[in-house]
Design a protein around this motif. Structure first.
Motif, PDB file in Angstrom:
ATOM      1  N   ASP B  14       0.806  -1.042  -0.109  1.00 48.63           N
ATOM      2  CA  ASP B  14      -0.073  -0.171  -0.006  1.00 48.63           C
ATOM      3  C   ASP B  14       0.788   1.261  -0.146  1.00 48.63           C
ATOM      4  O   ASP B  14       0.751   2.336  -0.647  1.00 48.63           O
ATOM      5  CB  ASP B  14      -0.806  -0.111   1.261  1.00 48.63           C
ATOM      6  N   ARG B  15       2.125   1.194   0.719  1.00 49.82           N
ATOM      7  CA  ARG B  15       2.867   2.396   0.817  1.00 49.82           C
ATOM      8  C   ARG B  15       3.529   2.488  -0.662  1.00 49.82           C
ATOM      9  O   ARG B  15       3.528   3.809  -0.905  1.00 49.82           O
ATOM     10  CB  ARG B  15       3.842   2.108   1.771  1.00 49.82           C
ATOM     11  N   GLN B  18       1.134   4.249  -2.565  1.00 49.23           N
ATOM     12  CA  GLN B  18       0.597   5.680  -2.063  1.00 49.23           C
ATOM     13  C   GLN B  18       1.574   6.567  -2.700  1.00 49.23           C
ATOM     14  O   GLN B  18       1.471   7.762  -3.101  1.00 49.23           O
ATOM     15  CB  GLN B  18       0.546   5.774  -0.532  1.00 49.23           C
ATOM     16  N   ASP B  21       1.730   7.572  -6.402  1.00 50.50           N
ATOM     17  CA  ASP B  21       0.752   8.648  -6.484  1.00 50.50           C
ATOM     18  C   ASP B  21       1.145   9.819  -6.161  1.00 50.50           C
ATOM     19  O   ASP B  21       0.941  11.216  -6.715  1.00 50.50           O
ATOM     20  CB  ASP B  21      -0.749   8.208  -6.028  1.00 50.50           C
ATOM     21  N   GLN B  22       2.070  10.004  -5.009  1.00 55.19           N
ATOM     22  CA  GLN B  22       2.387  11.353  -4.516  1.00 55.19           C
ATOM     23  C   GLN B  22       3.404  12.039  -5.534  1.00 55.19           C
ATOM     24  O   GLN B  22       3.525  13.043  -5.654  1.00 55.19           O
ATOM     25  CB  GLN B  22       2.890  11.286  -3.226  1.00 55.19           C
ATOM     26  N   ARG B  25       1.764  13.050  -8.353  1.00 60.00           N
ATOM     27  CA  ARG B  25       1.001  14.390  -8.372  1.00 60.00           C
ATOM     28  C   ARG B  25       2.162  15.735  -8.152  1.00 60.00           C
ATOM     29  O   ARG B  25       2.039  16.931  -8.380  1.00 60.00           O
ATOM     30  CB  ARG B  25       0.223  14.335  -6.929  1.00 60.00           C
ATOM     31  N   LEU B  31       1.230  19.205  -6.098  1.00 63.77           N
ATOM     32  CA  LEU B  31       1.840  19.158  -4.962  1.00 63.77           C
ATOM     33  C   LEU B  31       2.970  20.028  -4.684  1.00 63.77           C
ATOM     34  O   LEU B  31       3.871  19.937  -5.613  1.00 63.77           O
ATOM     35  CB  LEU B  31       2.119  17.695  -4.217  1.00 63.77           C
ATOM     36  N   GLU B  35       4.724  20.762   0.308  1.00 67.04           N
ATOM     37  CA  GLU B  35       4.077  19.693   0.811  1.00 67.04           C
ATOM     38  C   GLU B  35       4.523  18.411   0.549  1.00 67.04           C
ATOM     39  O   GLU B  35       4.201  17.416   1.315  1.00 67.04           O
ATOM     40  CB  GLU B  35       2.561  20.014  -0.137  1.00 67.04           C
ATOM     41  N   PRO B  38       7.771  16.421   3.387  1.00 65.47           N
ATOM     42  CA  PRO B  38       7.544  15.769   4.453  1.00 65.47           C
ATOM     43  C   PRO B  38       7.193  13.973   3.800  1.00 65.47           C
ATOM     44  O   PRO B  38       7.587  13.203   4.600  1.00 65.47           O
ATOM     45  CB  PRO B  38       6.552  16.039   5.312  1.00 65.47           C
ATOM     46  N   LEU B  39       6.517  14.218   2.793  1.00 64.21           N
ATOM     47  CA  LEU B  39       6.089  12.847   2.177  1.00 64.21           C
ATOM     48  C   LEU B  39       7.335  12.102   1.709  1.00 64.21           C
ATOM     49  O   LEU B  39       7.384  11.095   1.989  1.00 64.21           O
ATOM     50  CB  LEU B  39       4.936  13.116   1.042  1.00 64.21           C
ATOM     51  N   GLN B  42       9.319  11.027   4.631  1.00 60.14           N
ATOM     52  CA  GLN B  42       8.964   9.714   5.486  1.00 60.14           C
ATOM     53  C   GLN B  42       9.005   8.510   4.416  1.00 60.14           C
ATOM     54  O   GLN B  42       8.922   7.193   4.921  1.00 60.14           O
ATOM     55  CB  GLN B  42       7.446  10.130   5.862  1.00 60.14           C
TER      56      GLN B  42
END
Ligand code: HEM
Ligand code: SF4
Lengths: 164, 552
Positions: B14-15, B18, B21-22, B25, B31, B35, B38-39, B42
């Motif tokens: 799932d990570r 995710q 997709d980040q 974007r 994004l 923004e 931090p994504l 992490q």
């Protein structure tokens, strides 16, 4: 009217959010308002006497303990994220839900971005006023970023190790 | 080794999805830089001097042949054919493309690896003793606890945006090889008088600008309460840690401001509300996790292998290696072996794709397929039969792993420094190399004996300079690179922060400065003293006088 996410749906927001410097005489008797904590602490009697519904909002440096005795007075509690990277209100959310058993709407406001929604939901938020420039429809998907979680939190009181 | 079940697997997959997709974007402009920051952090993705840098998690340093081969493949396909072992047991790639990172995460997920929370202001990889499960002086195996904490901390929803990063280390042996005193939380697995298992809890240790050794806030925490107690510490920190100044945001500053006593009281008060809740650990969970760490079936030997001892007697090179790189094992006839990543002329901790594969082969042939990364930036084979050591030594030499220098001066810890890191004040790798050249005579190194020399390129202290017996810190003086030296730092049970020797030096002076420090030691030592012991006995002054004496 502004749109927010509430209970996994995009809905119009009927509440007026008062800024920190708002004063009591700006209030009408009937509208639904979310007042800053300081106003609640100072004018709780007057606020309760209004006909409109009442909510309160806490900034990141304000503590859930301040309103723990008053939860029945609020239809909404909003927790502000001055910047998305300020994580204090995740703890306030959990305290309100887990320790003080708050049952009403718990809303995130401020710098609320879609990539934080999953964490917010887990800490007990059920409503999200995304930052104005973000599309709540697109953000809905992020509430489902993960299909499984390890820890106990508000949305899932049992850790995975008690379920696997 | 812990093996993912369907749940664990689903979470890392799932990570990866995710993050894909980040990145999409971000590249599409949906994004902003701030923004996205931090994504990506992490997920261990820094943007550095020349390229992004990807930090891959190696939970508590446990690797396998299969994982090493995958890493070798990744470094060839997506990077420049080498990787770097960090001081927190993780693995770093220095040159990946942002666009490729989602694919890399997917590759990692296929061997049960990830880059989750290897950076950013969240709970980082939990670290431990590289000899966990095999050390002769171990009391409690820390690995099941590391795994339990890994799961609890992975995507913990309340603690994803802490004031600052957060590091936990666990030790379960008599000696502390995990440096728990310089972590935000240090856990010492102990038994109380009744023989029950629990943890001594230290908080507020850390290096960086304000180096500090952690203080005990609980002498004995029964194991069932580990997670609720950690949750209480983290909640107090999340709520009250400073957020106005990044340099004062670590938990150590809060603990110091409140005093450890008051901080401990706040934690106890919070914990009373969480204690005995559903996050209380169960015997069955402990069993479930522990069964992955049960010692594998080992052959039974009556004692040390005679052939191995003979070879040590007859082959000096082998004996040197065995005396430094081979470590006692709890099973008779077995040993743990360190593969040194500190040959001369290579950045400490760097490992090529070919070496990753060679290490995978060695682990498979000699160590039941298991291998560890260490916070000294080396690799460890935990299950080697003594009778295989001679053969292993030859093969390790071919692969460049057999520098017999573990624990010696040339086994330095060194951060990437100015060659790679945009925060650096000064380069650190060339300093390490010039010192290694100065001390390249092995007999001399053996004579000097055990010595920890640690180098950081700035006060963030990624190279642990504060806890080196000799610490070297890169500083900036009017745009030029200088180096400050400190003495007397220690990790381990009696952790201490080193003291500054005096004014800093230019890069080209450094080998001579270290030489002078060593000379003073050699002149003053008693036969049983290590450098650090002599320093503690005679103090700073003799070193200072020699180093700063006017040249005649
Ligand atoms: C090249 C990119 C890197 C950057 C930008 C970076 C940045 C930083 C910063 C800013 C800190 C201080 C944080 C604080 O005190 O709050 C820090 C600490 C640390 N870094 Fe790095 N780092 C990098 C690479 C590394 C590498 C390669 C290693 C391992 C060899 C490493 C290991 C550490 C450790 C162990 C600390 C902890 C010190 C402590 O506990 O206070 N870092 N890093
Ligand atoms: S110590 Fe400084 S120079 Fe070295 S890696 Fe850390 S931040 Fe970079």
């Amino acid at each position: 009217m502004r749109l927010i996410i509430k209970d996994n749906q995009v809905v119009p927001d009927t509440w007026e959010l008062l800024p920190k410097d708002a004063t009591l005489d700006q209030l009408t008797n009937t509208g639904d308002v979310i007042v800053p904590l300081a106003m609640w602490l100072e004018h709780s009697h007057a606020l309760k006497a209004r006909d409109g519904r009442l909510g309160v909002w806490l900034d990141a440096d304000e503590e859930a303990e301040c309103i723990a005795e008053d939860l029945d007075s609020f239809a909404v509690i909003a927790l502000n994220f001055p910047v998305f990277s300020d994580g204090r209100n995740y703890s306030n959310a959990r305290l309100l839900r887990d320790r003080y058993q708050y049952q009403g709407e718990l809303r995130s406001i401020g710098d609320v971005l879609r990539d934080q929604l999953f964490f917010m939901r887990r800490c007990g938020f059920n409503a999200y006023a995304l930052r104005e420039d973000h599309d709540p429809h697109a953000a809905l998907a992020s509430l489902q970023d993960f299909s499984e979680v390890y820890q106990a939190a508000t949305d899932q009181p049992l850790p995975l190790f008690r379920r696997r | 080794m812990y093996i993912y079940d369907e749940y664990d697997q689903r979470i890392v997959e799932d990570r990866a999805r995710q993050f894909r997709d980040q990145v999409r974007r971000y590249l599409a402009g949906e994004l902003s830089e701030t923004e996205f920051l931090p994504l990506r952090l992490q997920n261990g993705l820094y943007v550095q001097r020349y390229a992004p840098m990807l930090r891959i998690a190696v939970p508590y340093g446990v690797l396998s042949s299969q994982r090493l081969r995958k890493l070798a493949y990744i470094t060839r396909r997506y990077d420049k054919g080498y990787a770097h072992i960090t001081t927190r047991q993780n693995i770093q790639l220095n040159w990946p493309n942002l666009e490729d990172v989602p694919d890399i995460l997917e590759e990692l997920a296929s061997v049960q690896m990830h880059a989750i929370q290897t950076s950013g202001n969240c709970i980082r990889n939990t670290t431990t003793d590289q000899f966990a499960g095999v050390a002769a002086d171990e009391i409690i195996d820390p690995r099941p606890w590391c795994e339990i904490i890994r799961q609890w901390s992975t995507f913990h929803p309340e603690f994803a945006f802490l004031p600052r990063k957060f590091k936990i280390a666990i030790n379960g042996a008599r000696e502390d090889r995990a440096a728990i005193g310089v972590h935000d939380i240090g856990l010492n697995a102990v038994r109380n008088e009744a023989g029950e298992l629990g943890f001594q809890v230290l908080v507020g240790g850390g290096l960086g600008r304000t180096p500090m050794v952690g203080a005990e806030i609980r002498a004995f925490l029964p194991w069932q309460h580990l997670l609720t107690y950690l949750e209480a510490i983290l909640r107090v920190y999340n709520r009250y840690g400073r957020r106005d100044n990044k340099f004062k945001a670590r938990i150590k500053i809060l603990v110091k401001a409140l005093t450890p006593e008051v901080f401990g009281e706040k934690v106890e008060a919070e914990w009373q509300n969480l204690k005995d809740g559903p996050a209380t650990l169960t015997e069955s969970e402990l069993q479930r996790v522990s069964k992955y760490f049960v010692s594998p079936e080992l052959e039974s030997f009556p004692g040390d292998d005679a052939g191995y001892l003979d070879k040590r007697g007859s082959d000096k090179g082998f004996n040197n290696w065995a005396s430094r790189n081979v470590h006692p094992h709890r099973a008779p006839g077995y040993a743990a072996v360190t593969l040194s990543l500190k040959p001369n002329a290579v950045a400490p901790g760097d490992i090529t794709a070919e070496q990753l594969e060679a290490a995978a082969d060695l682990a498979e042939q000699y160590s039941l397929g298991e291998i560890r990364s260490t916070h000294y930036q080396n690799l460890v084979l935990p299950y080697v039969r003594q009778k295989d050591l001679y053969e292993l030594w030859h093969k390790a030499r071919e692969a460049g792993f057999a520098t017999p220098n573990i624990g010696l001066l040339s086994d330095m810890i060194c951060c990437p420094g100015g060659d790679f890191c945009s925060l650096a004040n000064a380069k650190s790798i060339p300093i390490a190399q010039s010192i290694q050249e100065q001390f390249d005579n092995l007999d001399y190194l053996y004579d000097i004996g055990e010595l920890e020399l640690n180098i950081s390129g700035c006060m963030n202290a990624c190279g642990h300079h504060h806890i080196g017996h000799i610490g070297i810190l890169g500083v900036d003086k009017k745009g030029e690179e200088f180096y400050q030296v400190s003495l007397g730092g220690k990790s381990g049970r009696d952790a201490a922060i080193g003291k500054i020797l005096g004014p800093s030096f230019a890069a080209n002076q450094m080998p001579t400065v270290v030489q002078k420090l060593i000379d003073v030691y050699l002149e003053h030592r008693t036969p049983e003293e290590r450098f650090i012991d002599t320093y503690e006995r005679i103090g700073m002054d003799p070193f200072k006088e020699r180093v700063y004496a006017a040249d005649h």
